[in-house]
Design a protein around this motif. Structure first.
Motif, PDB file in Angstrom:
ATOM      1  N   LEU A 363       0.842  -1.144   0.204  1.00  0.00           N
ATOM      2  CA  LEU A 363       0.472   0.293   0.147  1.00  0.00           C
ATOM      3  C   LEU A 363       0.949   1.180   0.043  1.00  0.00           C
ATOM      4  N   SER A 364       1.866   1.243   0.863  1.00  0.00           N
ATOM      5  CA  SER A 364       2.967   2.472   0.476  1.00  0.00           C
ATOM      6  C   SER A 364       3.323   2.221  -0.598  1.00  0.00           C
ATOM      7  N   MET A 365       3.837   1.472  -1.092  1.00  0.00           N
ATOM      8  CA  MET A 365       4.867   1.602  -2.742  1.00  0.00           C
ATOM      9  C   MET A 365       3.784   2.277  -3.687  1.00  0.00           C
ATOM     10  N   PHE A 366       2.590   1.697  -3.492  1.00  0.00           N
ATOM     11  CA  PHE A 366       0.998   2.196  -3.660  1.00  0.00           C
ATOM     12  C   PHE A 366       1.475   3.699  -4.287  1.00  0.00           C
ATOM     13  N   PHE A 367       1.215   4.283  -2.572  1.00  0.00           N
ATOM     14  CA  PHE A 367       0.992   5.558  -2.846  1.00  0.00           C
ATOM     15  C   PHE A 367       2.547   6.452  -3.590  1.00  0.00           C
ATOM     16  N   GLU A 368       3.378   5.653  -3.259  1.00  0.00           N
ATOM     17  CA  GLU A 368       5.137   6.428  -3.861  1.00  0.00           C
ATOM     18  C   GLU A 368       4.588   6.432  -4.956  1.00  0.00           C
ATOM     19  N   ILE A 369       4.598   5.499  -5.723  1.00  0.00           N
ATOM     20  CA  ILE A 369       4.658   5.370  -6.933  1.00  0.00           C
ATOM     21  C   ILE A 369       3.652   6.378  -7.655  1.00  0.00           C
ATOM     22  N   MET A 370       1.964   6.087  -7.786  1.00  0.00           N
ATOM     23  CA  MET A 370       1.022   7.636  -7.809  1.00  0.00           C
ATOM     24  C   MET A 370       1.378   8.354  -7.497  1.00  0.00           C
ATOM     25  N   ASN A 371       2.273   9.622  -6.101  1.00  0.00           N
ATOM     26  CA  ASN A 371       2.610  10.595  -6.007  1.00  0.00           C
ATOM     27  C   ASN A 371       3.302  10.968  -6.798  1.00  0.00           C
ATOM     28  N   TYR A 372       4.139   9.665  -6.908  1.00  0.00           N
ATOM     29  CA  TYR A 372       5.885  10.731  -7.982  1.00  0.00           C
ATOM     30  C   TYR A 372       5.002  10.965  -9.572  1.00  0.00           C
ATOM     31  N   ASP A 373       4.570   9.994  -9.826  1.00  0.00           N
ATOM     32  CA  ASP A 373       3.675  10.687 -11.182  1.00  0.00           C
ATOM     33  C   ASP A 373       2.051  10.374 -11.360  1.00  0.00           C
ATOM     34  N   THR A 374       1.532  11.464 -10.958  1.00  0.00           N
ATOM     35  CA  THR A 374      -0.236  10.793 -10.996  1.00  0.00           C
ATOM     36  C   THR A 374      -0.703  10.771 -12.126  1.00  0.00           C
ATOM     37  N   PHE A 375      -0.258  10.525 -13.380  1.00  0.00           N
ATOM     38  CA  PHE A 375      -0.699  10.216 -14.074  1.00  0.00           C
ATOM     39  C   PHE A 375      -0.652   8.648 -14.607  1.00  0.00           C
ATOM     40  N   ARG A 376       0.256   8.024 -13.936  1.00  0.00           N
ATOM     41  CA  ARG A 376       0.497   6.403 -13.742  1.00  0.00           C
ATOM     42  C   ARG A 376      -1.144   5.909 -14.547  1.00  0.00           C
ATOM     43  N   ASN A 377      -0.918   4.926 -14.619  1.00  0.00           N
ATOM     44  CA  ASN A 377      -2.820   3.913 -14.205  1.00  0.00           C
ATOM     45  C   ASN A 377      -2.524   3.616 -13.522  1.00  0.00           C
ATOM     46  N   PRO A 378      -3.693   3.574 -12.676  1.00  0.00           N
ATOM     47  CA  PRO A 378      -3.300   2.859 -11.163  1.00  0.00           C
ATOM     48  C   PRO A 378      -3.953   1.466 -10.624  1.00  0.00           C
ATOM     49  N   SER A 379      -4.539   0.983 -12.268  1.00  0.00           N
ATOM     50  CA  SER A 379      -4.778  -0.366 -12.323  1.00  0.00           C
ATOM     51  C   SER A 379      -3.471  -1.639 -12.925  1.00  0.00           C
ATOM     52  N   ARG A 380      -2.505  -0.562 -13.779  1.00  0.00           N
ATOM     53  CA  ARG A 380      -1.222  -1.080 -13.980  1.00  0.00           C
ATOM     54  C   ARG A 380      -0.409  -1.988 -12.543  1.00  0.00           C
ATOM     55  N   VAL A 381      -0.338  -0.287 -12.058  1.00  0.00           N
ATOM     56  CA  VAL A 381       0.169  -0.278 -11.170  1.00  0.00           C
ATOM     57  C   VAL A 381       0.052  -1.250 -10.020  1.00  0.00           C
ATOM     58  N   TRP A 382      -1.042  -1.277  -9.899  1.00  0.00           N
ATOM     59  CA  TRP A 382      -1.894  -2.683  -8.802  1.00  0.00           C
ATOM     60  C   TRP A 382      -1.747  -4.122  -9.116  1.00  0.00           C
ATOM     61  N   ASN A 383      -1.468  -3.981 -10.034  1.00  0.00           N
ATOM     62  CA  ASN A 383      -0.811  -5.134 -11.302  1.00  0.00           C
ATOM     63  C   ASN A 383       0.154  -5.843 -10.674  1.00  0.00           C
ATOM     64  N   VAL A 384       0.913  -4.871 -10.989  1.00  0.00           N
ATOM     65  CA  VAL A 384       3.011  -5.268 -10.614  1.00  0.00           C
ATOM     66  C   VAL A 384       2.217  -5.231  -9.766  1.00  0.00           C
ATOM     67  N   LEU A 385       2.305  -4.298  -8.628  1.00  0.00           N
ATOM     68  CA  LEU A 385       2.917  -4.712  -7.354  1.00  0.00           C
ATOM     69  C   LEU A 385       2.182  -5.818  -6.938  1.00  0.00           C
ATOM     70  N   THR A 386       0.243  -6.022  -7.498  1.00  0.00           N
ATOM     71  CA  THR A 386       0.347  -7.438  -5.984  1.00  0.00           C
ATOM     72  C   THR A 386       0.415  -8.853  -6.820  1.00  0.00           C
ATOM     73  N   ILE A 387       0.543  -8.439  -8.458  1.00  0.00           N
ATOM     74  CA  ILE A 387       0.565  -9.606  -9.131  1.00  0.00           C
ATOM     75  C   ILE A 387       2.044 -10.034  -9.086  1.00  0.00           C
ATOM     76  N   GLU A 388       2.565  -9.297 -10.122  1.00  0.00           N
ATOM     77  CA  GLU A 388       3.969  -9.598 -10.576  1.00  0.00           C
ATOM     78  C   GLU A 388       4.866  -9.751  -9.007  1.00  0.00           C
ATOM     79  N   PHE A 389       5.181  -8.667  -9.080  1.00  0.00           N
ATOM     80  CA  PHE A 389       6.085  -8.011  -7.893  1.00  0.00           C
ATOM     81  C   PHE A 389       6.362  -9.314  -6.560  1.00  0.00           C
ATOM     82  N   MET A 390       4.405  -9.192  -6.525  1.00  0.00           N
ATOM     83  CA  MET A 390       4.313 -10.446  -4.962  1.00  0.00           C
ATOM     84  C   MET A 390       4.486 -11.676  -5.756  1.00  0.00           C
ATOM     85  N   THR A 391       4.316 -11.750  -6.622  1.00  0.00           N
ATOM     86  CA  THR A 391       4.741 -13.763  -6.999  1.00  0.00           C
ATOM     87  C   THR A 391       6.195 -14.105  -7.472  1.00  0.00           C
TER      88      THR A 391
END
Length: 517
Positions: A363-391
């Motif tokens: 959750l903390s990483m999600f906020f940091e990633i989105m706050n650094y660039d607010t134009f990033r796609n939240p769903s993409r960030v979620w997928n990379v964090l909770t699926i790819e990174f967690m895997t």
């Protein structure tokens, strides 16, 4: 009488067959849907404090055996309890967050029972006049099965009380002896007694998970279930009426998974007993994580007399001496507020939001990633964090809080995907590499391994034409109506380019060529 009359007319075997038929007939009439399960939790949370509830002894988890024991903890005659105000403040703060009514005056009681790890022969608790009452906890219940719709549930809190923990008894089967460690004895506990208003193990585990998120915010309990900092007792019964059935109590559940499995198994066990026309016994049961079954510990048919009496060595606890208004100002943003903010600001649904909330580090990483660039796609960030990174974390048996990968690295991978400079297959390889090559950026790793995605239209056109010439039969099959032939060609393009081709663009261009040439 029924059996005696049968014996007068029939042989013994005929009687047994008749009885068996009668029993099977009654079992067939058992309707599982008429029965409902009822679950109520009692949660013991160790208070985050440097000293114990009634003594100055330390509370460090991994300290040397019996090295954190004051004279009072060992029940040495003549010693007296002295209330730890920090523990009281922690309990008040917890009660406020849970919407409880704070009792201005509460008192302590002695609950008598003998365990070797409780030297005094009694526990100091707040059975009759607790610190707080009548609260509630609202949480979301989300099944792993995505076809089941998530829903919210509110469980009422009967009371929040202060009490002291017991020590630990360590059984040595090889020598047939029991060893006592009093390090934990006297540690401050908050007991949260919930009403029996849950229905199954999923709801019970969801409640515990939400409570852990709250403790993580307000810091009154570490929530480390693996250290015994939070333990759950579950009271389970089934009924086919408005009256509660005979309950069993499952003691000392030490993980969220154990809570769900133990409660669901106990409901299953009790339903089977009723189906077989057997009686559900009021008893205490434990959870065996090896066999995944609850096991009987002791029955409660004879009501245990705890011989409650007022604690003579402690005055009633007057909360007027505590600045409750000041404590209220210390309440941080709670999980419910964070959850609603994520859903409204980033457009994530409740399932995705809950997955993110359940891992505070992510959750903390999600906020940091989105706050650094607010134009990033939240769903993409979620997928990379909770699926790819967690895997990858799970493959390496690394907890998120143990990871040394900064959020900026994950953010860069998200950008590379969004800009179509790398596809998902190679992004996964990059995530695996960053654990071993921490001095390199994702862009460097991609360049060194030639993993750049091919998105040049002219190059994609040429690839499509080449593969159509190599496999003319697949082209003919597609034009005859065998649409799966197109996927055959796409797979060969992917293989030919070492999975570097932009398959979305390949699919589009290939369809154009197949339909127009």
């Amino acid at each position: 009488m029924f059996v005696r009359k049968l014996l007068m007319k029939h042989t013994l075997q005929q009687v047994l067959n008749r009885l068996k038929l009668s029993r099977n007939k009654s079992m067939k009439t058992f309707d599982k849907n008429k029965w409902k399960s009822v679950v109520g939790l009692e949660i013991h949370a160790q208070i985050s404090s440097e000293s114990k509830l009634f003594s100055a002894a330390g509370t460090k988890f991994d300290a040397v055996v019996n090295s954190q024991v004051a004279l009072f903890d060992a029940a040495i005659p003549g010693t007296l309890p002295s209330i730890n105000e920090k523990c009281v403040e922690a309990a008040i703060l917890t009660a406020l967050v849970l919407g409880c009514n704070i009792n201005t005056v509460s008192s302590f009681d002695r609950k008598h029972y003998f365990y070797a790890d409780m030297p005094a022969g009694y526990q100091i608790t707040q059975q009759f006049h607790p610190l707080a009452q009548n609260g509630q906890l609202t949480f979301h219940v989300i099944d792993e099965n995505i076809k089941k719709v998530p829903y919210s549930k509110t469980s009422l809190i009967k009371q929040v009380q202060l009490e002291q923990d017991s020590g630990r008894t360590i059984h040595d089967d090889s020598t047939k002896t029991s060893l006592i460690d009093l390090n934990r004895a006297g540690t401050g506990l908050m007991e949260l007694v919930f009403e029996p208003d849950l229905c199954n193990g999923l709801e019970a585990s969801a409640l515990v998970r939400e409570l852990l998120l709250i403790f993580e915010r307000i810091k009154t309990c570490s929530g480390r279930m693996e250290e015994g900092a939070l333990r759950v007792d579950a009271n389970v019964s089934i009924t086919d009426s408005d009256q509660l059935g005979t309950r069993t109590e499952i003691k000392n559940l030490g993980s969220i998974r154990a809570v769900q499995l133990a409660v669901d198994y106990e409901i299953f066990r009790q339903l089977n007993l009723v189906k077989e026309e057997k009686e559900v016994v009021n008893e205490t049961r434990g959870w065996d994580s090896v066999s995944n079954k609850t096991v009987s510990m002791r029955d409660k048919e004879v009501l245990q007399d705890y011989r409650f009496m007022p604690e003579p060595n402690l005055l009633p606890l007057n909360l007027n001496m505590f600045d409750i208004n000041k404590l209220q100002t210390k309440i941080p943003e709670l999980p419910t507020v964070t959850r609603n903010n994520i859903m409204s600001k980033y457009g994530l649904n409740i399932r995705k939001t809950t997955t993110l909330m359940n891992e505070p580090v992510l959750l903390s990483m999600f906020f940091e990633i989105m706050n650094y660039d607010t134009f990033r796609n939240p769903s993409r960030v979620w997928n990379v964090l909770t699926i790819e990174f967690m895997t990858e974390l799970n493959k390496r048996s690394i907890e998120p809080k143990q990871s040394e990968i900064p959020s900026s690295i994950i953010g860069e991978i998200v950008d590379l995907l969004d800009n179509k400079l790398v596809n998902l297959a190679h992004a996964r390889k990059v995530i695996a590499k960053i654990f071993d090559e921490k001095n390199k950026s994702p862009s460097q790793i991609i360049e060194e391994n030639n993993w750049q995605q091919i998105s040049d239209v002219e190059e994609i056109d040429n690839l499509c034409k080449e593969i159509m010439l190599e496999y003319p039969k697949a082209v003919k099959d597609y034009r005859r109506g065998k649409l799966q032939a197109k996927q055959f060609l796409i797979n060969h393009i992917a293989k030919k380019t070492n999975d570097r081709a932009n398959l979305a663009l390949v699919s589009k261009k290939l369809e154009e060529f197949l339909n127009n040439y």
